[in-house]
Design a protein around this motif. Structure first.
Motif, PDB file in Angstrom:
ATOM      1  N   THR A  82       0.863  -1.184   0.000  1.00 24.08           N
ATOM      2  CA  THR A  82       0.000   0.000   0.000  1.00 24.08           C
ATOM      3  C   THR A  82       0.899   1.234   0.000  1.00 24.08           C
ATOM      4  OG1 THR A  82      -0.122   0.389   2.397  1.00 24.08           O
ATOM      5  CG2 THR A  82      -1.656  -1.251   1.471  1.00 24.08           C
ATOM      6  N   GLU A  83       0.307   2.374  -0.281  1.00 27.47           N
ATOM      7  CA  GLU A  83       1.059   3.631  -0.240  1.00 27.47           C
ATOM      8  C   GLU A  83       1.526   3.966   1.173  1.00 27.47           C
ATOM      9  OE1 GLU A  83      -1.555   6.565  -1.858  1.00 27.47           O
ATOM     10  OE2 GLU A  83      -1.598   5.609  -3.835  1.00 27.47           O
ATOM     11  N   LEU A  84       0.867   3.408   2.159  1.00 25.95           N
ATOM     12  CA  LEU A  84       1.187   3.707   3.558  1.00 25.95           C
ATOM     13  C   LEU A  84       2.507   3.102   4.023  1.00 25.95           C
ATOM     14  CD1 LEU A  84      -2.345   3.259   5.145  1.00 25.95           C
ATOM     15  CD2 LEU A  84      -1.154   5.399   4.638  1.00 25.95           C
ATOM     16  N   ILE A  85       3.047   2.142   3.265  1.00 30.70           N
ATOM     17  CA  ILE A  85       4.286   1.481   3.697  1.00 30.70           C
ATOM     18  C   ILE A  85       5.405   2.493   3.941  1.00 30.70           C
ATOM     19  CG2 ILE A  85       5.172   0.978   1.371  1.00 30.70           C
ATOM     20  CD1 ILE A  85       5.433  -1.364   4.412  1.00 30.70           C
ATOM     21  N   ASN A  86       5.408   3.594   3.204  1.00 29.82           N
ATOM     22  CA  ASN A  86       6.443   4.616   3.393  1.00 29.82           C
ATOM     23  C   ASN A  86       6.423   5.188   4.804  1.00 29.82           C
ATOM     24  OD1 ASN A  86       7.224   4.331   0.703  1.00 29.82           O
ATOM     25  ND2 ASN A  86       5.773   5.879   0.022  1.00 29.82           N
ATOM     26  N   ASN A  87       5.238   5.218   5.422  1.00 28.37           N
ATOM     27  CA  ASN A  87       5.103   5.745   6.788  1.00 28.37           C
ATOM     28  C   ASN A  87       5.365   4.685   7.857  1.00 28.37           C
ATOM     29  OD1 ASN A  87       4.266   8.286   5.761  1.00 28.37           O
ATOM     30  ND2 ASN A  87       2.203   7.471   5.504  1.00 28.37           N
ATOM     31  N   PHE A  88       5.468   3.439   7.434  1.00 28.13           N
ATOM     32  CA  PHE A  88       5.640   2.331   8.371  1.00 28.13           C
ATOM     33  C   PHE A  88       6.884   1.520   8.030  1.00 28.13           C
ATOM     34  CE2 PHE A  88       1.193   3.426   8.653  1.00 28.13           C
ATOM     35  CZ  PHE A  88       0.953   3.370  10.016  1.00 28.13           C
ATOM     36  N   PHE A  89       7.967   2.230   7.754  1.00 26.67           N
ATOM     37  CA  PHE A  89       9.255   1.628   7.425  1.00 26.67           C
ATOM     38  C   PHE A  89      10.313   2.460   8.118  1.00 26.67           C
ATOM     39  CE2 PHE A  89      13.018   1.039   4.718  1.00 26.67           C
ATOM     40  CZ  PHE A  89      13.012  -0.334   4.531  1.00 26.67           C
ATOM     41  N   VAL A  90      10.917   1.901   9.183  1.00 23.93           N
ATOM     42  CA  VAL A  90      11.865   2.678   9.990  1.00 23.93           C
ATOM     43  C   VAL A  90      13.143   1.887  10.238  1.00 23.93           C
ATOM     44  CG1 VAL A  90      10.049   3.985  11.171  1.00 23.93           C
ATOM     45  CG2 VAL A  90      10.900   1.884  12.203  1.00 23.93           C
ATOM     46  N   ASN A  91      14.197   2.602  10.517  1.00 24.98           N
ATOM     47  CA  ASN A  91      15.454   1.988  10.914  1.00 24.98           C
ATOM     48  C   ASN A  91      15.240   1.294  12.254  1.00 24.98           C
ATOM     49  OD1 ASN A  91      18.214   1.819  12.146  1.00 24.98           O
ATOM     50  ND2 ASN A  91      18.725   2.693  10.152  1.00 24.98           N
ATOM     51  N   ILE A  92      15.909   0.178  12.464  1.00 25.99           N
ATOM     52  CA  ILE A  92      15.723  -0.598  13.696  1.00 25.99           C
ATOM     53  C   ILE A  92      15.980   0.243  14.955  1.00 25.99           C
ATOM     54  CG2 ILE A  92      18.059  -1.556  13.726  1.00 25.99           C
ATOM     55  CD1 ILE A  92      16.717  -4.223  14.723  1.00 25.99           C
ATOM     56  N   GLU A  93      16.925   1.188  14.865  1.00 32.73           N
ATOM     57  CA  GLU A  93      17.217   2.038  16.027  1.00 32.73           C
ATOM     58  C   GLU A  93      16.048   2.964  16.378  1.00 32.73           C
ATOM     59  OE1 GLU A  93      19.628   2.028  13.464  1.00 32.73           O
ATOM     60  OE2 GLU A  93      21.073   0.716  14.458  1.00 32.73           O
ATOM     61  N   ASP A  94      15.194   3.255  15.402  1.00 32.25           N
ATOM     62  CA  ASP A  94      14.064   4.165  15.619  1.00 32.25           C
ATOM     63  C   ASP A  94      12.767   3.438  15.945  1.00 32.25           C
ATOM     64  OD1 ASP A  94      15.756   6.315  15.005  1.00 32.25           O
ATOM     65  OD2 ASP A  94      15.350   6.098  12.851  1.00 32.25           O
ATOM     66  N   TYR A  95      12.814   2.119  15.968  1.00 32.27           N
ATOM     67  CA  TYR A  95      11.595   1.351  16.212  1.00 32.27           C
ATOM     68  C   TYR A  95      11.366   1.150  17.707  1.00 32.27           C
ATOM     69  CZ  TYR A  95       8.046  -2.240  16.168  1.00 32.27           C
ATOM     70  OH  TYR A  95       6.884  -2.935  16.396  1.00 32.27           O
ATOM     71  N   THR A  96      10.125   1.341  18.135  1.00 34.83           N
ATOM     72  CA  THR A  96       9.712   1.086  19.519  1.00 34.83           C
ATOM     73  C   THR A  96       8.859  -0.172  19.537  1.00 34.83           C
ATOM     74  OG1 THR A  96       9.661   3.462  19.932  1.00 34.83           O
ATOM     75  CG2 THR A  96       8.490   2.056  21.502  1.00 34.83           C
ATOM     76  N   ILE A  97       9.176  -1.093  20.418  1.00 33.83           N
ATOM     77  CA  ILE A  97       8.418  -2.341  20.523  1.00 33.83           C
ATOM     78  C   ILE A  97       6.937  -2.017  20.699  1.00 33.83           C
ATOM     79  CG2 ILE A  97       8.080  -4.455  21.873  1.00 33.83           C
ATOM     80  CD1 ILE A  97      10.728  -4.534  20.587  1.00 33.83           C
ATOM     81  N   GLY A  98       6.089  -2.678  19.904  1.00 36.62           N
ATOM     82  CA  GLY A  98       4.648  -2.482  19.990  1.00 36.62           C
ATOM     83  C   GLY A  98       4.129  -1.357  19.120  1.00 36.62           C
TER      84      GLY A  98
END
Length: 196
Positions: A82-98
Motif C-alpha cells: 500500500t502507499e502507507l508502507i512509506n510511513n511504516f518503514f523505519v530503521n531498527i534504532e528508531d523502532y519502539t516495541i509495539g
C-alpha cells in the motif's frame, strides 16, 4: 534497541548458515518499494512465534541473529503493498516495541557467522515479547484506556457484546431493563442495565 531478531531457514541449510553466514545475494527473500526505491533483504521476525507456521514446522530451524553492525529496517506487514508502507518503514534504532501491528525486520546486509546462533525453544536468551502482534494489541488497548477517551464502563459494554457474538456468553433478557450474560465456561454472570 532490539539486540536480536529471528530468521527461519530450511533445516538442511542450517549447518552451512551457522558455519558460513548468510550472503544477502543468496538469502534475500523480500522486496519492498519504499519512497520510489527498491529494498531487498532477508525477512526476519522480532520474536520466534511471530511466524507461528514456521515455528511449528519441523522442516525449518529458527536462528537468532545479533543485530549489531547489520543494516536493518522494520516495516509493518499490514501496510505492505500500500502507499502507507512509506510511513511504516523505519530503521531498527528508531523502532519502539509495539509500534506496528505486524512488525517484520528486513535485514539489508550479509550476516557473518559470528552473528548467527541456533535458537533453543526451551533455553535461550529471554525474549522481549512472546508475540509482537499480541503485544501490539495489549499496548494499543492500554493506550486507549489511558487516554481517557474510553471508560471502563464502555469497555465492559463492548466486551459483553463481543462475548455474546462469539457465543462465549449466553444472554437472558427476560427481566425488564436488565440483561444477564453468563459465561459458558465458568458460569460467571455479568449484568447490563438498560434504560429502555
Amino acid at each position: 534497541m532490539l539486540e536480536n531478531i529471528f530468521v527461519y531457514v530450511e533445516k538442511n541449510k542450517t549447518e552451512n548458515v551457522l558455519k558460513y553466514g548468510m550472503k544477502l545475494s543468496e538469502f534475500a527473500n523480500k522486496i519492498l518499494n519504499i519512497n520510489d526505491s527498491t529494498k531487498h533483504g532477508i525477512e526476519a521476525y522480532l520474536a520466534p512465534k511471530d511466524n507461528l507456521e514456521l515455528y511449528e514446522n519441523e522442516n525449518y530451524s529458527c536462528l537468532r541473529i545479533s543485530t549489531k553492525d547489520l543494516k536493518i529496517n522494520i516495516f509493518n506487514r499490514v501496510c505492505e503493498n500500500t502507499e502507507l508502507i512509506n510511513n511504516f518503514f523505519v530503521n531498527i534504532e528508531d523502532y519502539t516495541i509495539g509500534e506496528f501491528e505486524e512488525p517484520i525486520a528486513l535485514i539489508m546486509s550479509s550476516i557473518l557467522p559470528e552473528s548467527i546462533f541456533s535458537y533453543n525453544k526451551i533455553i535461550d536468551l529471554p525474549l522481549i515479547v512472546e508475540n509482537s502482534k499480541e503485544f501490539y494489541y495489549s499496548k494499543a488497548v492500554s493506550n486507549m484506556l489511558d487516554s481517557g477517551n474510553f471508560s471502563n464502563y464502555e469497555l465492559y459494554q463492548m466486551l459483553l457484546i463481543v462475548g455474546e457474538q462469539k457465543k462465549l456468553f449466553t444472554k437472558d433478557d427476560t427481566i425488564p431493563k436488565l440483561k444477564i450474560y453468563t459465561d459458558r465456561i465458568n458460569g460467571k454472570k455479568y449484568t447490563k442495565k438498560s434504560n429502555f
